[in-house]
Design a protein around this motif. Structure first.
Motif, PDB file in Angstrom:
ATOM      1  N   GLY A 268       0.909  -1.221  -0.049  1.00 27.79           N
ATOM      2  CA  GLY A 268       0.113  -0.178   0.019  1.00 27.79           C
ATOM      3  C   GLY A 268       0.958   1.462  -0.003  1.00 27.79           C
ATOM      4  O   GLY A 268       0.518   2.215  -0.649  1.00 27.79           O
ATOM      5  N   LEU A 269       1.802   1.304   0.762  1.00 27.98           N
ATOM      6  CA  LEU A 269       2.897   2.533   0.926  1.00 27.98           C
ATOM      7  C   LEU A 269       3.378   2.432  -0.548  1.00 27.98           C
ATOM      8  O   LEU A 269       3.414   3.945  -0.943  1.00 27.98           O
ATOM      9  N   LEU A 270       4.105   1.566  -1.119  1.00 27.83           N
ATOM     10  CA  LEU A 270       4.562   1.832  -2.522  1.00 27.83           C
ATOM     11  C   LEU A 270       3.584   2.147  -3.480  1.00 27.83           C
ATOM     12  O   LEU A 270       3.805   3.053  -4.248  1.00 27.83           O
ATOM     13  N   SER A 271       2.439   1.723  -3.421  1.00 29.09           N
ATOM     14  CA  SER A 271       1.325   1.839  -4.396  1.00 29.09           C
ATOM     15  C   SER A 271       0.753   3.185  -4.219  1.00 29.09           C
ATOM     16  O   SER A 271       0.186   3.815  -5.514  1.00 29.09           O
ATOM     17  N   SER A 272       0.973   3.951  -3.207  1.00 28.78           N
ATOM     18  CA  SER A 272       0.212   5.308  -3.201  1.00 28.78           C
ATOM     19  C   SER A 272       1.410   6.289  -3.390  1.00 28.78           C
ATOM     20  O   SER A 272       1.223   7.579  -3.371  1.00 28.78           O
ATOM     21  N   MET A 273       2.676   5.791  -3.936  1.00 25.67           N
ATOM     22  CA  MET A 273       3.658   6.932  -4.432  1.00 25.67           C
ATOM     23  C   MET A 273       3.592   7.118  -5.840  1.00 25.67           C
ATOM     24  O   MET A 273       3.440   6.330  -6.488  1.00 25.67           O
ATOM     25  N   PRO A 274       3.682   8.472  -6.135  1.00 27.74           N
ATOM     26  CA  PRO A 274       3.889   8.560  -7.560  1.00 27.74           C
ATOM     27  C   PRO A 274       5.121   7.945  -8.251  1.00 27.74           C
ATOM     28  O   PRO A 274       6.284   7.828  -7.647  1.00 27.74           O
ATOM     29  N   ARG A 275       5.064   7.712  -9.486  1.00 27.15           N
ATOM     30  CA  ARG A 275       6.243   6.783 -10.044  1.00 27.15           C
ATOM     31  C   ARG A 275       7.111   7.985 -10.924  1.00 27.15           C
ATOM     32  O   ARG A 275       6.400   8.713 -11.478  1.00 27.15           O
ATOM     33  N   LEU A 276       8.207   7.810 -10.604  1.00 27.20           N
ATOM     34  CA  LEU A 276       9.506   8.625 -11.360  1.00 27.20           C
ATOM     35  C   LEU A 276       9.232   8.212 -12.901  1.00 27.20           C
ATOM     36  O   LEU A 276       9.370   7.050 -13.526  1.00 27.20           O
ATOM     37  N   GLY A 277       8.747   9.398 -13.621  1.00 29.28           N
ATOM     38  CA  GLY A 277       8.766   8.935 -15.156  1.00 29.28           C
ATOM     39  C   GLY A 277       7.421   8.463 -15.324  1.00 29.28           C
ATOM     40  O   GLY A 277       6.957   8.245 -16.533  1.00 29.28           O
ATOM     41  N   GLY A 278       6.476   8.321 -14.475  1.00 29.41           N
ATOM     42  CA  GLY A 278       5.102   7.984 -14.927  1.00 29.41           C
ATOM     43  C   GLY A 278       4.192   8.963 -15.458  1.00 29.41           C
ATOM     44  O   GLY A 278       4.755  10.283 -15.348  1.00 29.41           O
ATOM     45  N   ASP A 279       2.834   8.761 -15.788  1.00 29.97           N
ATOM     46  CA  ASP A 279       1.886   9.814 -16.294  1.00 29.97           C
ATOM     47  C   ASP A 279       1.742  10.954 -15.277  1.00 29.97           C
ATOM     48  O   ASP A 279       1.340  10.339 -14.254  1.00 29.97           O
ATOM     49  N   ILE A 280       1.749  12.098 -15.587  1.00 32.52           N
ATOM     50  CA  ILE A 280       1.276  13.081 -14.695  1.00 32.52           C
ATOM     51  C   ILE A 280       0.085  13.043 -14.013  1.00 32.52           C
ATOM     52  O   ILE A 280      -0.503  13.520 -12.894  1.00 32.52           O
ATOM     53  N   ASP A 281      -1.006  12.408 -15.176  1.00 31.46           N
ATOM     54  CA  ASP A 281      -2.175  12.393 -14.646  1.00 31.46           C
ATOM     55  C   ASP A 281      -2.620  10.794 -14.126  1.00 31.46           C
ATOM     56  O   ASP A 281      -3.838  10.473 -13.683  1.00 31.46           O
ATOM     57  N   ASP A 346       1.209 -10.237  -9.827  1.00 34.39           N
ATOM     58  CA  ASP A 346       0.134 -10.107 -10.854  1.00 34.39           C
ATOM     59  C   ASP A 346      -0.607  -8.685 -10.519  1.00 34.39           C
ATOM     60  O   ASP A 346      -1.430  -8.121 -11.381  1.00 34.39           O
ATOM     61  N   GLN A 347      -0.810  -8.194  -9.226  1.00 31.22           N
ATOM     62  CA  GLN A 347      -1.517  -7.207  -8.943  1.00 31.22           C
ATOM     63  C   GLN A 347      -0.466  -5.730  -8.401  1.00 31.22           C
ATOM     64  O   GLN A 347      -0.824  -4.845  -8.786  1.00 31.22           O
ATOM     65  N   ILE A 348       0.367  -6.129  -7.886  1.00 32.69           N
ATOM     66  CA  ILE A 348       1.306  -4.967  -7.109  1.00 32.69           C
ATOM     67  C   ILE A 348       2.146  -4.402  -8.237  1.00 32.69           C
ATOM     68  O   ILE A 348       2.484  -3.268  -8.462  1.00 32.69           O
TER      69      ILE A 348
END
Length: 353
Positions: A268-281, A346-348
């Motif tokens: 949950g902690l990792l999934s709630s962080m924005p990804r570096l290089g990810g889509d801004i939206d 599969d999910q995370i």
């Protein structure tokens, strides 16, 4: 305060004794509403020259743990059980005079907010020099020279002039550097950094983190780095401890925990962080619900009311049985190893990119 003996629920250290060894630490506060179980059976080690990162949401027990290591809890309103051994010396039953000899000398702390940690009535230089005089018996002249040396070492320009400035004359980043100078002036063996970059902008934050790493290499100090920012911890720590509701729910090397996490809370902690290089939206995936009340924590696994994978565990073990954290690389979760691996792949992992 009492020192607890080792039981089956208190894992013993493996290999050589760590510089700091905490075993089955429990900290309880008395309040008008009842007893707060701020830390509930926590065990961890810190090795010389290494950095242990401790992460978790506010209220997870991170700061209370480390204030207790320093003996900065209020014995009138709190009870401490367990074992805290620093370089082989037991601290839980140590007299206050012994703890005073250790604080600022063998172990030091960088507090989260330097503006409140520094006294507005004394110059920055005097506050940095004071622990050096206390612990080494140095004269004022020697202590001033050492304080100016440390101000220079942490990157304060014109340190001889800034020695006489007051905290309000320093910027936020400079105050934090001054706190680091104060913490390191006696070359401590253990440095506790309690969210030292929270109030700083990104550029200054990076400078402070680089400074801590450089000084650790120079002094060889062990570091406990407390934060809620997994991005910061990825660049600072060797090992990682994830805390939730006063307990450790996962631990391992930083690489192991961040690349192959095993606990739903860490997911949950990792999934709630924005990804570096990810889509801004790109939408983030927050952890549902709120942290539990430590006045009345849930039965079983403390995370189960917020966990979305309890249906994969049979016999209501999540709500009825508290999972234990084994020694070494481990996660306190009732999911089987195969279930954890399958869910993560599969999910995370697709969320993390």
């Amino acid at each position: 305060m009492t020192t607890m003996t080792k039981t089956e629920d208190t894992p013993a250290p493996t290999g050589p004794e760590a510089f700091l060894s905490v075993r089955d630490l429990r900290v309880r506060f008395s309040t008008e509403d009842g007893i707060v179980n701020a830390v509930d059976g926590l065990s961890f080690d810190v090795e010389r020259g290494k950095t242990l990162g401790i992460v978790g949401e506010s209220g997870s027990g991170k700061s209370v743990t480390n204030l207790t290591v320093l003996g900065l809890h209020n014995p009138k309103t709190s009870a401490v059980d367990g074992s805290i051994r620093l370089d082989g010396q037991e601290l839980t039953d140590a007299p206050e005079k012994e703890l005073e000899k250790l604080r600022g000398n063998k172990v030091a702390m960088i507090f989260q907010d330097p503006l409140t940690a520094l006294s507005p009535y004394y110059t920055v230089g005097r506050q940095i020099a004071e622990p050096f005089m206390k612990h080494t018996g140095a004269s004022k002249k020697q202590a001033k020279a050492r304080a100016i040396e440390m101000l220079d070492k942490v990157g304060i320009p014109q340190p001889a002039l800034r020695f006489n400035d007051y905290p309000h004359q320093f910027s936020g980043g400079m105050r934090q550097r001054a706190m680091i100078a104060m913490a390191l002036i006696c070359n401590p063996d253990l440095l506790i950094a309690d969210e030292p970059t929270t109030a700083l902008d990104v550029t200054v934050q990076a400078q402070i983190l680089d400074l801590l790493k450089d000084l650790q290499q120079e002094f060889g100090s062990a570091i406990i780095f407390i934060t809620h920012d997994l991005g910061v911890i990825a660049n600072m720590a060797d090992d990682l401890l994830v805390m939730y509701a006063g307990r450790a729910v996962e631990r391992g090397s930083v690489r192991e925990v961040l690349t192959a996490p095993q606990h739903p809370y860490t997911w949950g902690l990792l999934s709630s962080m924005p990804r570096l290089g990810g889509d801004i939206d790109e939408a983030l995936t927050p952890i549902p619900g709120s942290p539990p009340s430590l006045l009345n924590p849930p039965s079983g696994c403390p995370f189960h009311p917020r966990c979305t994978f309890t249906d994969k565990v049979e016999d209501s073990r999540c709500s009825g049985e508290r999972p234990q954290l084994a020694e070494g690389r481990a996660a306190a979760c009732h999911l089987t190893s195969q279930q954890k691996q399958t869910i993560f792949i599969d999910q995370i992992k697709p969320r993390l990119g």
